[in-house]
Structures are given as structure tokens and as C-alpha cells.
Design an enzyme around this catalytic site. Structure first.
Site, PDB file in Angstrom:
ATOM      1  N   SER A   1      19.446  19.510 -19.371  1.00  0.00           N
ATOM      2  CA  SER A   1      19.883  19.892 -17.894  1.00  0.00           C
ATOM      3  C   SER A   1      19.605  19.759 -16.438  1.00  0.00           C
ATOM      4  O   SER A   1      18.053  19.787 -16.552  1.00  0.00           O
ATOM      5  CB  SER A   1      21.264  21.087 -17.331  1.00  0.00           C
TER       6      SER A   1
ATOM      7  N   TYR B   1      22.526  30.465 -18.780  1.00  0.00           N
ATOM      8  CA  TYR B   1      22.527  29.115 -18.957  1.00  0.00           C
ATOM      9  C   TYR B   1      21.273  27.793 -18.280  1.00  0.00           C
ATOM     10  O   TYR B   1      20.335  27.786 -19.202  1.00  0.00           O
ATOM     11  CB  TYR B   1      23.694  27.923 -17.670  1.00  0.00           C
TER      12      TYR B   1
END
Ligand code: NAD
Length: 260
Positions: free
Chosen positions: A142, A155
Site C-alpha cells: 500500500s 495496518y
């Protein structure tokens, strides 16, 4: 590595980005194994893929469960005789400030993103090494593999850690002609993102529209979401790259959010 007849194990492929990658790879002639915890949606993707005339199967796998991962990869190997490409994509999000974050929620996010990446990598690498035909591993990182945002500590930590795993696999895999790279998308409108828009609005005390414009897309060059198809194209490019010149790297696809 042409994608035609390549055997691809994709986790989290019942929805969103993983599903788009599965469809794109099937369109390119690959055999695709949809590995997901959602059996019904995974089977629906298999049905959709059948239109391309290539093979597809689904396996129920929780990527954080060691035995389930081993069984899932073994089922694919039994069906097609091996595995050429792993796309470690399954993921979830949890919105909470660090001081309020429950340990079990931290552990869950780390387990799915990082333990899941390790377990699927190990299971697939063993086959890739013994097959002696090389291989390719793509991790779904990401922009949060390279930058941080509030409310997403586990995350962000797990996505950063994937860079380390990828680089190690690139070094170890080289003598077996196995490449490893990380795809780093910006915000993509999938169920994972749709769920966090109201959650972020609540936590930050702003409207959902403001979350989209002032938080998610603020630093893009054009205020646009990246699409699942954009990410799938990058996956094809990385998997199809013909030599080990491209390994151990991470590539951002984000409408310009976080340039480096
Ligand atoms: P999504 O919610 O649409 O799909 C995630 C899939 O993973 C679902 O099918 C779900 O059933 C599956 N899954 C969840 N937990 C699992 C588990 N333990 N084992 C197996 N499967 C499991 O989400 P998405 O947006 O397509 O996300 C896919 C990946 O892309 C994730 O790793 C996510 O972090 C990453 N990503 C997403 C965005 C975005 O903006 N959507 C941006 C960057 C990275």
C-alpha cells in the site's frame, strides 16, 4: 514469464483488488486459484472466470491459519501440478487510535497481512524451488508501506513489514529464479475502503465527503481514486517482466499520492 498457462494462487480474490487481478490474469490465459475465507463469493469469481475458458478453482483459506494455507496450496498443486505465481493480497483494515487499540485487534491485522504473507510465501516457495521453473511473488502492499496515516497503526506496520519480507525473498529466491515485488496502491474504492469512510468520519468528527476529499484523496495529483483495474495492470506488468532485473522492489500506483 508469459502469463499463458501460468498457475496463480491469489489470496483475498473473492472481492475488490484480488478479484480484479484474478479476472485480468485469467483473461491473459493463466490458471487461477481463488483463495479466500468467503466461499460463496470465491465460487462466484470462479464462475465469472469460466467465460475466459481457462481453469479456475476456489479454496477456502484463512491466510493466518498455517494448516489452511498448506491445504489450500496443496489443493492447487494437486489440480494443476504446481504453482508459478503467488499474489498475497488478502487484507482487512481496522480504524482506531493507538491509545485505544485493543491488543487482539492489533494481532488480527498483523496476522492477516504479515503472517498470511509469510505462510503463503513459504508454502508456494517450496513448490517453486522444487519445480525448478522459477516463479513470481507479488505482495499487496500500500502507499501505507511507505507512509503513515492516523488511526491505522497495525495496518501501516504490517504493510511496511512486507517490504522487508519481499526484499529477503528476492535475495533468497534469486538462485531459484524466483522474483518478489510489492504493489503499493493508493485508495481504491472497494468494500475495504467503503467500510472505513464512515468509521473515519466518526473518529475524526468530519463528514464522509470530507474523509474522501481531505483525507483519502487530498495528496493525489487529480483527486481521483485508483481503480482495481489499475492495480491489476501493474500486477500483470510485474508478473510478466522477463528477467530478474525487476525484483525486491515496491511500486506505487496511487494517482501521485506519495511520490519518491
Ligand atoms: P476487499 O475487502 O474488497 O477484499 C479483501 C478480501 O480478502 C475479501 O474477499 C476477504 O474475504 C478476504 N479476506 C479477508 N481476510 C482474509 C483471511 N484471513 N484469509 C483469506 N482471505 C481473507 O479489500 P481490497 O481493498 O480489495 O483489499 C485487498 C488488498 O489490497 C488488501 O491487502 C489491502 O490492504 C490492499 N490495499 C487496498 C487498498 C484500497 O484502497 N482498497 C489500498 C492499498 C492496499
Amino acid at each position: 514469464m508469459s502469463l499463458k498457462s501460468k498457475r496463480v494462487f491469489i489470496t483475498g480474490a473473492a472481492s475488490g483488488i484480488g478479484k480484479a487481478i484474478a479476472l485480468r490474469f485469467a483473461e491473459a490465459g493463466a490458471y487461477v486459484c481463488i483463495a479466500d475465507i468467503d466461499e460463496v463469493k470465491a465460487q462466484a469469481v470462479v464462475t465469472e472466470i469460466e467465460q475466459y475458458g481457462t481453469g479456475a478453482i476456489s479454496v477456502v483459506v484463512d491466510v493466518a491459519d498455517e494448516k489452511a494455507v498448506e491445504h489450500g496450496v496443496a489443493a492447487m498443486v494437486e489440480k494443476w501440478g504446481g504453482v508459478d505465481i503467488l499474489i498475497s493480497n488478502a487484507g482487512v483494515q481496522h480504524i482506531k487510535a493507538v491509545n485505544e487499540l485493543a491488543y487482539k485487534d492489533w494481532q488480527k491485522i498483523i496476522a492477516i497481512h504479515l503472517d498470511g504473507a509469510f505462510l503463503t510465501t513459504r508454502a508456494c516457495l517450496r513448490h517453486m524451488y522444487s519445480q525448478k521453473e522459477g516463479g513470481c511473488i507479488l505482495y499487496m502492499g500500500s502507499v501505507h508501506s511507505k507512509a503513515a496515516s492516523a488511526l491505522k497503526a497495525p495496518y501501516v506496520a504490517a504493510k511496511h513489514a512486507l517490504l522487508g519480507l519481499c526484499r529477503t525473498v528476492a535475495i533468497e529466491g534469486a538462485e531459484h529464479n524466483v522474483r518478489a515485488n510489492v504493489i503499493c496502491p493508493g485508495f481504491v474504492r472497494t468494500p475495504l475502503v467503503d467500510k472505513q469512510i464512515p468509521e473515519q468520519a466518526l473518529d475524526l468528527g468530519i463528514t464522509e465527503d470530507e474523509v474522501i476529499k481531505s483525507v483519502m484523496l487530498k495528496e493525489t495529483v487529480d483527486g481521483e481514486f485508483t481503480t482495481t483495474e489499475d492495480v491489476a495492470e501493474l500486477a500483470v506488468f510485474l508478473a510478466d517482466f522477463p528477467s530478474k532485473a525487476l525484483t525486491g522492489q515496491s511500486m506505487i500506483v496511487s494517482h501521485g499520492w506519495h511520490m519518491e
